[in-house]
Design a protein around this motif. Structure first.
Motif, short mmCIF file in Angstrom:
data_model
loop_
_atom_site.label_atom_id
_atom_site.label_comp_id
_atom_site.label_asym_id
_atom_site.label_seq_id
_atom_site.Cartn_x
_atom_site.Cartn_y
_atom_site.Cartn_z
N SER A 132 0.83 -1.19 0.00
CA SER A 132 0.00 0.00 0.00
C SER A 132 0.87 1.25 0.00
O SER A 132 2.07 1.20 0.30
CB SER A 132 -0.92 0.01 1.22
OG SER A 132 -0.15 0.18 2.40
N SER A 133 0.25 2.37 -0.32
CA SER A 133 1.01 3.63 -0.34
C SER A 133 1.51 3.98 1.05
O SER A 133 2.59 4.57 1.20
CB SER A 133 0.13 4.75 -0.91
OG SER A 133 -1.04 4.91 -0.11
N GLU A 134 0.76 3.61 2.10
CA GLU A 134 1.21 3.89 3.47
C GLU A 134 2.48 3.12 3.79
O GLU A 134 3.41 3.65 4.41
CB GLU A 134 0.11 3.53 4.47
CG GLU A 134 -1.12 4.42 4.43
CD GLU A 134 -2.07 4.04 3.31
OE1 GLU A 134 -1.83 3.00 2.65
OE2 GLU A 134 -3.06 4.77 3.09
N GLU A 135 2.52 1.84 3.36
CA GLU A 135 3.72 1.03 3.60
C GLU A 135 4.91 1.55 2.82
O GLU A 135 6.05 1.56 3.31
CB GLU A 135 3.44 -0.43 3.22
CG GLU A 135 2.42 -1.11 4.14
CD GLU A 135 2.00 -2.46 3.62
OE1 GLU A 135 2.20 -2.71 2.41
OE2 GLU A 135 1.47 -3.26 4.39
N GLN A 136 4.65 2.02 1.59
CA GLN A 136 5.73 2.59 0.79
C GLN A 136 6.29 3.85 1.45
O GLN A 136 7.51 4.05 1.52
CB GLN A 136 5.22 2.92 -0.62
CG GLN A 136 4.79 1.72 -1.44
CD GLN A 136 4.23 2.12 -2.79
OE1 GLN A 136 4.79 2.99 -3.47
NE2 GLN A 136 3.13 1.51 -3.19
N GLU A 137 5.41 4.69 1.96
CA GLU A 137 5.85 5.92 2.61
C GLU A 137 6.64 5.61 3.88
O GLU A 137 7.68 6.23 4.16
CB GLU A 137 4.65 6.80 2.95
CG GLU A 137 5.04 8.10 3.64
CD GLU A 137 3.85 8.95 4.03
OE1 GLU A 137 4.04 9.93 4.79
OE2 GLU A 137 2.72 8.64 3.58
N ALA A 138 6.16 4.61 4.66
CA ALA A 138 6.85 4.26 5.90
C ALA A 138 8.26 3.77 5.62
O ALA A 138 9.22 4.13 6.33
CB ALA A 138 6.05 3.19 6.65
N ALA A 139 8.43 2.96 4.56
CA ALA A 139 9.77 2.45 4.22
C ALA A 139 10.68 3.60 3.79
O ALA A 139 11.88 3.62 4.14
CB ALA A 139 9.65 1.41 3.11
N ALA A 140 10.14 4.56 3.04
CA ALA A 140 10.95 5.69 2.59
C ALA A 140 11.35 6.58 3.76
O ALA A 140 12.50 7.04 3.84
CB ALA A 140 10.16 6.50 1.55
N ARG A 141 10.43 6.81 4.69
CA ARG A 141 10.75 7.64 5.85
C ARG A 141 11.79 6.96 6.75
O ARG A 141 12.66 7.62 7.33
CB ARG A 141 9.48 7.94 6.65
CG ARG A 141 8.56 8.95 5.97
CD ARG A 141 7.43 9.37 6.89
NE ARG A 141 6.56 10.35 6.27
CZ ARG A 141 6.80 11.66 6.22
NH1 ARG A 141 7.91 12.15 6.78
NH2 ARG A 141 5.95 12.49 5.64
N ALA A 142 11.70 5.62 6.84
CA ALA A 142 12.68 4.89 7.65
C ALA A 142 14.08 5.07 7.07
O ALA A 142 15.06 5.25 7.82
CB ALA A 142 12.30 3.41 7.71
#
Length: 474
Positions: A22-32
């Motif tokens: 999901s887009s939320e998971e993609q964003e979380a990985a990028a922020r990490a």
């Protein structure tokens, strides 16, 4: 100044589970990644139901790249290379734009960072892009295979057109709007404009809606699905469902050219309205009033070409006298109309013959094997061009217009009756500027060249009345 995060999901639908990023998971990985690298995050872009095959500038990704090029962003972070895009060429172009601007492309889960760019890492990026494109193509092929299986069962693979409903199995069945569809095709074949049809039929369709109905091949029972092997050239499935109109009715409706609106002003008093054209730009000339009492009429070009004008009193008597002479002399240009004009029926039959020849050639498997691929394709192209040529000829043939249902006085009927006859015989009348020695020319229907029309000089001549001749022949 920090990095921008780009998240993309090509098709959300009802997807979920561990395999769905999901887009939320993609964003979380990028922020990490940004937090671990000590980098700031400026902007986060989320695109849902957007294909990775599109060019960067056709997506929000293009705007993020422009930010890098303008020095407003350090670069772009994605989770996987396939989130960046699923087209090898477009990925390479977008990647090189970021690098050329001094920015970085980070694919956290793919382990790619353009800051470490060399021959080997560039090769890895291209390989990952190739894998992403191959996966997109496999997914598309799987969807198309499923769609073809459904179509083979009679399922209609697009939204139900006006006049149809889907049954429980997904097949099209005519509904109460089917009669309206048939009426639309009948009216259009008679030359009625789309706006007038929309007002007459139900009132549930707009002008553009009526136009889409007339152009839709679903109403002859066809269904069209994308052909992966021929991009932009859909596969036609004939007899997919119950048709609402015949092939001849569809062709007749689609052969109609733009219908001139009905006017009750000055032009309604002329015989040659819609036929008289400017000899400079070719545009239709309008009827204008002039004189102190505004009681005189002239044909004038109003397109701004600096064309010309000529009084109705000079144009119409000269042209109609030329027509009277042709009738009296039984000229072949008008004899066909007086004795019974079959040009429209013949042109419609030519379209049907060309389409039948195309279908017979296309479906001949043995002929494909004998000719080979290249020669067969050349023959197919020739027959398709023959169909289009026949359709163009059909559009150029004047159709007999039915008399309207509104009541008319005897004088009005005479004008309408004569006008229809003139339009069936005369293709165009050309008016040239005063500087030209021959200001007036006309061309018969079906003729390639125009003829000079001399100024009208009344003489005593046993003239034949073209309308009387037409009624006598009937």
């Amino acid at each position: 100044m920090g990095f921008d995060i780009y998240c993309r999901v090509s098709e959300v639908g009802g997807r979920g589970g561990e395999s769905f990023a999901s887009s939320e998971e993609q964003e979380a990985a990028a922020r990490a990644w940004a937090e671990q690298a000590g980098e700031e995050v400026d902007e986060v872009v989320e695109e849902l139901d957007v294909s990775g095959s599109l060019a960067a500038d056709a997506r929000e990704l293009g705007r993020l790249i422009h930010r890098v090029e303008a020095g407003e962003s350090e670069g772009v972070i994605v989770r996987y290379v396939d989130r960046f895009g699923r087209d090898m060429v477009e990925n390479a172009l977008a990647h090189d734009r970021i690098v050329a601007a001094g920015g970085r492309l980070i694919a956290t889960a793919s382990g790619y960072d353009s800051a470490n760019l060399n021959a080997d890492t560039r090769m890895i990026f291209h390989i990952q892009s190739a894998i992403a494109q191959a996966q997109r193509e496999r997914n598309r092929e799987s969807r198309m295979a499923g769609k073809e299986r459904a179509v083979a069962r009679g399922v209609y693979g697009a939204p139900a057109p006006f006049g149809y409903d889907r049954d429980d199995d997904g097949r099209l069945q005519p509904n109460r709007g089917a009669d309206s569809v048939r009426e639309i095709f009948r009216l259009r074949a008679e030359g009625v404009g789309f706006s007038d049809i929309a007002r007459r039929v139900d009132g549930v369709l707009t002008r553009s809606g009526v136009r889409r109905v007339v152009m839709n091949r679903a109403y002859v029972g066809e269904q069209r699905i994308p052909d992966p092997a021929k991009k932009g050239n859909p596969r036609v499935i004939p007899k997919s469902h119950q048709p609402l109109v015949t092939e001849a009715e569809w062709e007749a409706a689609n052969a109609v050219k733009g219908h001139a609106p009905t006017h009750n002003g000055l032009a309604a008093k002329t015989y040659l309205k819609g036929i008289v054209r400017c000899g400079i730009c070719g545009g239709t000339m309008h009827v204008c009033a002039y004189g102190k009492a505004r009681d005189k009429m002239t044909y004038a070009c109003t397109s701004g070409c600096g064309g010309t004008s000529m009084s109705v009193a000079k144009v119409e008597p000269a042209v109609l006298y030329q027509l009277d002479l042709a009738v009296a002399q039984r000229a072949p240009q008008v004899a066909a109309v007086i004795e019974g004009d079959n040009r429209y029926a013949d042109a419609l039959a030519s379209v049907e013959d060309a389409k039948a020849a195309l279908a017979e050639y296309r479906d001949n498997i043995e002929l494909q094997q004998v000719l080979g691929v290249s020669d067969f394709i050349a023959g197919l192209r020739t027959r398709k061009e023959a169909v289009e040529t026949a359709r163009r000829a059909l559009r150029d043939v004047p159709r007999p217009e039915p008399v309207g249902s509104r009541k008319m006085t005897l004088e009005e009927f005479d004008v309408e009756d004569r006008r229809r006859f003139y339009q069936r015989v005369i293709a165009e009348v050309l008016v040239f500027p005063r500087s030209e020695p021959q200001r007036l020319r006309m061309r018969w229907q079906g003729a390639e060249n125009s003829i000079v029309v001399q100024p009208f000089k009344p003489v005593k001549l046993a003239q034949a009345d073209p309308i009387a001749e037409l009624q006598k022949a009937a």
